[in-house]
Design a protein around this motif. Structure first.
Motif, short mmCIF file in Angstrom:
data_model
loop_
_atom_site.label_atom_id
_atom_site.label_comp_id
_atom_site.label_asym_id
_atom_site.label_seq_id
_atom_site.Cartn_x
_atom_site.Cartn_y
_atom_site.Cartn_z
N ASN A 22 0.85 -1.18 0.00
CA ASN A 22 0.00 0.00 0.00
C ASN A 22 0.89 1.24 0.00
O ASN A 22 1.79 1.36 0.81
CB ASN A 22 -0.90 -0.02 1.25
CG ASN A 22 -1.95 1.06 1.17
OD1 ASN A 22 -1.85 2.07 1.84
ND2 ASN A 22 -2.94 0.87 0.33
N PHE A 78 -3.11 3.79 -2.54
CA PHE A 78 -3.42 2.79 -3.57
C PHE A 78 -2.45 1.62 -3.42
O PHE A 78 -1.51 1.66 -2.65
CB PHE A 78 -3.31 3.41 -4.98
CG PHE A 78 -1.97 4.04 -5.26
CD1 PHE A 78 -1.69 5.32 -4.86
CD2 PHE A 78 -0.98 3.32 -5.92
CE1 PHE A 78 -0.44 5.89 -5.10
CE2 PHE A 78 0.27 3.88 -6.17
CZ PHE A 78 0.54 5.17 -5.75
N PHE B 113 -6.26 2.51 -13.50
CA PHE B 113 -5.19 1.60 -13.11
C PHE B 113 -4.74 0.76 -14.28
O PHE B 113 -5.42 0.63 -15.28
CB PHE B 113 -5.68 0.65 -12.01
CG PHE B 113 -6.24 1.32 -10.79
CD1 PHE B 113 -5.51 2.28 -10.13
CD2 PHE B 113 -7.49 0.99 -10.31
CE1 PHE B 113 -6.01 2.91 -8.99
CE2 PHE B 113 -8.00 1.60 -9.18
CZ PHE B 113 -7.26 2.56 -8.51
N THR B 121 -7.56 -1.12 -4.81
CA THR B 121 -7.99 -0.45 -3.59
C THR B 121 -7.70 1.03 -3.77
O THR B 121 -6.77 1.40 -4.47
CB THR B 121 -7.22 -0.94 -2.35
OG1 THR B 121 -5.84 -0.60 -2.50
CG2 THR B 121 -7.35 -2.42 -2.15
N LEU B 122 -8.48 1.83 -3.11
CA LEU B 122 -8.25 3.26 -3.20
C LEU B 122 -8.75 3.95 -1.95
O LEU B 122 -9.80 3.63 -1.42
CB LEU B 122 -8.96 3.85 -4.41
CG LEU B 122 -8.51 5.28 -4.61
CD1 LEU B 122 -7.29 5.32 -5.47
CD2 LEU B 122 -9.60 6.11 -5.18
#
Lengths: 111, 160
Positions: A22, A78, B113, B121-122
């Motif tokens: 992450n 992200f 992406f 995921t964000l």
């Protein structure tokens, strides 16, 4: 953060090869919508980041298109599959032509 | 100006309720856990969705949106978006699109992406003008569209 355009990239402290990590990135920027006014009632013009490009080892991995609806000092987190030791570079561009770049190196096997 | 029971708001919400009823009677929309008043997008939102995605079908599922039910500071509403869709080289989540029904910019942001990111995921923070539906649309590399929405109550105008 007060100066416009100070970027910061936060990587995990320990990265193993082929893990999905992450990444968090922060930029100091006022992100003005153009709808507010100053104390004299004069409209404050829009001033916001509208384009963010993320590269990993020179290859583009993500591209964000923003309106001024993203909060002040825009933050984004992200994922990224860490499959090579290479720099992650983020370039933020705003609607007044400002370009801000920040890099962080992905390295394996620390600690 | 921001009287929650102004005539316009009342008419709008009743129209939304009628639209939602119509939608549910056809069995099209599965009810989300926390829908707030009427999940059906109004005409402005539909127009934005049409401009962005054309006539492609947007289905509910495969994407989750984590957002507070009540936002204490509408200048910074945290969003966490995740998807359980595959993330392989030939089938991946190409992007997340954020739509906020009652914001001046209805289409708030697009996050595109490539398969290299490994997981869709964000995490970000957005501004909200007033209480509204927040919608996320996930677009796959095969062109499928998946959505979810949450109603978020706000107190102050966060569009500064």
């Amino acid at each position: 953060m007060s100066d416009v355009g100070q970027g910061k990239i936060i990587l995990p402290t320990k990265i193993t090869r082929d893990s999905v990590i992450n990444i968090r990135a922060l930029l100091s920027h006022p992100m003005l919508t153009g709808m507010s006014r100053d104390q004299a009632g004069i409209p404050i013009p829009a001033y916001f980041v509208n384009d963010v490009v993320i590269t990993y080892g020179g290859e583009q991995v993500a591209h964000f298109e923003w309106s001024s609806g993203i909060s002040r000092d825009p933050f984004v987190g992200f994922s990224l599959r860490a499959d090579k030791e290479a720099p992650v570079t983020i370039t933020w561009k705003d609607n007044k032509g400002g370009v801000y770049t920040q890099s962080a190196d992905i390295k394996f096997g620390v600690a | 100006m921001r009287n929650p029971l102004s005539r316009r708001t009342f008419l709008k919400s009743s129209a939304l309720a009628v639209a939602a009823l119509a939608a549910s009677s056809t069995g099209a929309a599965a009810a989300p856990l926390f829908a707030g008043p009427g999940n059906e997008p109004d005409d402005d939102v539909k127009k934005v969705l049409r401009e962005k995605f054309g006539t492609r079908v947007i289905r509910e599922g495969h994407v989750t949106l984590d957002v507070p039910d009540v936002a204490p500071d509408s200048r910074e509403v945290p969003l966490l978006i995740e998807s359980d869709l595959p993330m392989t080289a030939d089938n991946f989540v190409k992007g997340f699109h954020i739509v906020v029904d009652h914001n001046p910019d209805i289409y708030l942001a697009g996050f595109n992406f490539t398969a290299a990111i490994g997981a869709a995921t964000l995490d970000t923070r957005i501004k909200m003008r007033r209480s509204s539906h927040v919608r996320v649309i996930a677009e796959t590399s095969k062109g499928e569209l998946w959505t979810t929405s949450r109603f978020v109550y706000t107190s102050l105008n966060g569009c500064v």
